[in-house]
Scaffold this motif. Structure first.
Motif, PDB file in Angstrom:
ATOM      1  N   LEU A  11       6.032  -2.960   8.200  1.00 38.80           N
ATOM      2  CA  LEU A  11       5.600  -3.484   6.909  1.00 38.80           C
ATOM      3  C   LEU A  11       4.404  -4.427   7.068  1.00 38.80           C
ATOM      4  N   ARG A  12       4.038  -4.730   8.292  1.00 39.10           N
ATOM      5  CA  ARG A  12       2.986  -5.716   8.577  1.00 39.10           C
ATOM      6  C   ARG A  12       1.613  -5.184   8.171  1.00 39.10           C
ATOM      7  N   ALA A  13       0.830  -6.006   7.495  1.00 41.14           N
ATOM      8  CA  ALA A  13      -0.553  -5.651   7.173  1.00 41.14           C
ATOM      9  C   ALA A  13      -1.325  -5.482   8.482  1.00 41.14           C
ATOM     10  N   GLY A  14      -2.085  -4.434   8.590  1.00 42.97           N
ATOM     11  CA  GLY A  14      -2.872  -4.195   9.793  1.00 42.97           C
ATOM     12  C   GLY A  14      -2.069  -3.687  10.964  1.00 42.97           C
ATOM     13  N   SER A  15      -0.869  -3.228  10.726  1.00 44.74           N
ATOM     14  CA  SER A  15      -0.024  -2.701  11.798  1.00 44.74           C
ATOM     15  C   SER A  15      -0.720  -1.558  12.524  1.00 44.74           C
ATOM     16  N   SER A  16      -0.661  -1.559  13.855  1.00 43.24           N
ATOM     17  CA  SER A  16      -1.272  -0.463  14.619  1.00 43.24           C
ATOM     18  C   SER A  16      -0.595   0.868  14.296  1.00 43.24           C
ATOM     19  N   ASN A  17       0.672   0.835  13.917  1.00 43.47           N
ATOM     20  CA  ASN A  17       1.372   2.065  13.534  1.00 43.47           C
ATOM     21  C   ASN A  17       0.807   2.640  12.239  1.00 43.47           C
ATOM     22  N   THR A  18       0.602   1.786  11.258  1.00 44.93           N
ATOM     23  CA  THR A  18       0.040   2.234   9.983  1.00 44.93           C
ATOM     24  C   THR A  18      -1.405   2.681  10.159  1.00 44.93           C
ATOM     25  N   VAL A  19      -2.180   1.922  10.905  1.00 43.44           N
ATOM     26  CA  VAL A  19      -3.580   2.276  11.141  1.00 43.44           C
ATOM     27  C   VAL A  19      -3.666   3.617  11.869  1.00 43.44           C
ATOM     28  N   ALA A 136       4.013  17.835  19.245  1.00 43.57           N
ATOM     29  CA  ALA A 136       3.226  17.104  18.249  1.00 43.57           C
ATOM     30  C   ALA A 136       3.519  15.608  18.281  1.00 43.57           C
ATOM     31  N   SER A 137       4.336  15.165  19.211  1.00 44.09           N
ATOM     32  CA  SER A 137       4.719  13.758  19.311  1.00 44.09           C
ATOM     33  C   SER A 137       3.956  13.119  20.466  1.00 44.09           C
ATOM     34  N   ILE A 138       3.280  12.015  20.188  1.00 43.46           N
ATOM     35  CA  ILE A 138       2.407  11.388  21.190  1.00 43.46           C
ATOM     36  C   ILE A 138       2.622   9.877  21.234  1.00 43.46           C
ATOM     37  N   THR A 139       2.253   9.303  22.374  1.00 44.79           N
ATOM     38  CA  THR A 139       2.247   7.853  22.556  1.00 44.79           C
ATOM     39  C   THR A 139       0.842   7.444  22.969  1.00 44.79           C
ATOM     40  N   LEU A 140       0.304   6.457  22.279  1.00 40.76           N
ATOM     41  CA  LEU A 140      -1.039   5.949  22.579  1.00 40.76           C
ATOM     42  C   LEU A 140      -0.961   4.437  22.799  1.00 40.76           C
ATOM     43  N   PRO A 141      -1.747   3.907  23.733  1.00 42.96           N
ATOM     44  CA  PRO A 141      -1.736   2.453  23.984  1.00 42.96           C
ATOM     45  C   PRO A 141      -2.653   1.711  23.014  1.00 42.96           C
ATOM     46  N   LEU A 142      -2.139   1.395  21.830  1.00 32.99           N
ATOM     47  CA  LEU A 142      -2.975   0.791  20.788  1.00 32.99           C
ATOM     48  C   LEU A 142      -2.682  -0.676  20.530  1.00 32.99           C
ATOM     49  N   LEU A 143      -1.693  -1.243  21.189  1.00 31.74           N
ATOM     50  CA  LEU A 143      -1.374  -2.655  20.951  1.00 31.74           C
ATOM     51  C   LEU A 143      -2.593  -3.519  21.203  1.00 31.74           C
ATOM     52  N   ALA A 144      -2.843  -4.431  20.284  1.00 30.74           N
ATOM     53  CA  ALA A 144      -3.919  -5.418  20.386  1.00 30.74           C
ATOM     54  C   ALA A 144      -5.315  -4.806  20.337  1.00 30.74           C
ATOM     55  N   THR A 145      -5.451  -3.531  19.967  1.00 31.79           N
ATOM     56  CA  THR A 145      -6.792  -2.958  19.863  1.00 31.79           C
ATOM     57  C   THR A 145      -7.496  -3.418  18.597  1.00 31.79           C
ATOM     58  N   ARG A 146      -6.740  -3.686  17.542  1.00 32.14           N
ATOM     59  CA  ARG A 146      -7.261  -4.176  16.260  1.00 32.14           C
ATOM     60  C   ARG A 146      -8.339  -3.264  15.673  1.00 32.14           C
ATOM     61  N   LEU A 147      -8.264  -1.979  15.941  1.00 29.16           N
ATOM     62  CA  LEU A 147      -9.224  -1.029  15.394  1.00 29.16           C
ATOM     63  C   LEU A 147      -8.844  -0.635  13.973  1.00 29.16           C
ATOM     64  N   GLU A 148      -9.831  -0.413  13.153  1.00 32.43           N
ATOM     65  CA  GLU A 148      -9.642   0.126  11.813  1.00 32.43           C
ATOM     66  C   GLU A 148      -9.494   1.643  11.921  1.00 32.43           C
ATOM     67  N   PRO A 149      -8.948   2.299  10.892  1.00 31.47           N
ATOM     68  CA  PRO A 149      -8.746   3.748  10.962  1.00 31.47           C
ATOM     69  C   PRO A 149     -10.012   4.540  11.307  1.00 31.47           C
ATOM     70  N   LYS A 150     -11.145   4.204  10.693  1.00 31.21           N
ATOM     71  CA  LYS A 150     -12.386   4.942  10.974  1.00 31.21           C
ATOM     72  C   LYS A 150     -12.833   4.755  12.419  1.00 31.21           C
ATOM     73  N   ALA A 151     -12.660   3.544  12.956  1.00 27.37           N
ATOM     74  CA  ALA A 151     -13.019   3.285  14.357  1.00 27.37           C
ATOM     75  C   ALA A 151     -12.090   4.066  15.290  1.00 27.37           C
ATOM     76  N   MET A 152     -10.796   4.117  14.954  1.00 21.75           N
ATOM     77  CA  MET A 152      -9.858   4.923  15.756  1.00 21.75           C
ATOM     78  C   MET A 152     -10.267   6.388  15.746  1.00 21.75           C
ATOM     79  N   ALA A 153     -10.661   6.871  14.573  1.00 17.24           N
ATOM     80  CA  ALA A 153     -11.030   8.276  14.431  1.00 17.24           C
ATOM     81  C   ALA A 153     -12.288   8.621  15.232  1.00 17.24           C
TER      82      ALA A 153
END
Length: 177
Positions: A11-19, A136-153
């Motif tokens: 539920l956290r704003a800016g969650s790496s899971n949501t992003v 189709a299930s993956i794990t990515l090391p995104l903790l503390a990356t603070r990337l926005e969706p477009k930057a991730m893409a």
């Protein structure tokens, strides 16, 4: 057109899971549409007494959206070595539903450290008769990356595995049985 409903366990704003789920929507192949469900925090606490002929409207809406989707894309953090309570609450509302059993699910994990929650989530989903699509299930090391969706893409180390997972998921959904 294949439609996926994306569910973030945070539920956290800016969650790496949501992003991550938002980035997946940007990276989706043309024959795939991903919509993020944002109502998990507004679901009432699960109570079997409320789950009769007329459950709360927010629960009915969740079930309608689950039923209309061809598959579910879930990204869930780990809290205290388990599934966050709010996300488990959402799953509890789906246990007795007719919309969930047999639904194809891909799990996106934003942290390799979240292995305990992923194991618990897999157990709960299998108990609920979900069909987890492993390729189709993956794990990515995104903790503390603070990337926005477009930057991730735009990041190849993120975009490539996401696209591969989404392609595998679309193939699994399109293949009967």
């Amino acid at each position: 057109m294949i439609t996926l409903l994306a569910l973030s366990g945070s539920l956290r704003a800016g969650s790496s899971n949501t992003v991550l789920l938002e980035a997946a929507a940007l990276l989706a192949p043309p024959d795939l549409r991903i919509t993020l469900y944002e109502g998990i925090g507004s679901l009432p606490h699960f109570n079997p007494d409320l789950d009769g002929d007329m459950p709360p409207e927010s629960v009915r809406e969740l079930r309608r959206r689950i039923g209309a989707a061809d598959g579910l894309l879930i990204s869930c953090p780990e809290y205290a070595r388990g599934i966050p309570g709010s996300f488990k609450n959402a799953l509890d509302w789906l246990v007795g539903s007719s919309e969930f059993p047999g639904k194809k699910v891909a799990l996106f994990n934003a942290s390799p450290r979240a292995s305990e929650a992923q194991a618990a989530l897999r157990l709960v989903l299998r108990t609920m008769s979900a069909e987890i699509v492993e390729e189709a299930s993956i794990t990515l090391p995104l903790l503390a990356t603070r990337l926005e969706p477009k930057a991730m893409a735009r990041e190849p180390g993120i975009a490539e595995p996401v696209v591969a997972a989404l392609t595998a998921f679309a193939r699994a959904i399109a293949t009967p049985g």
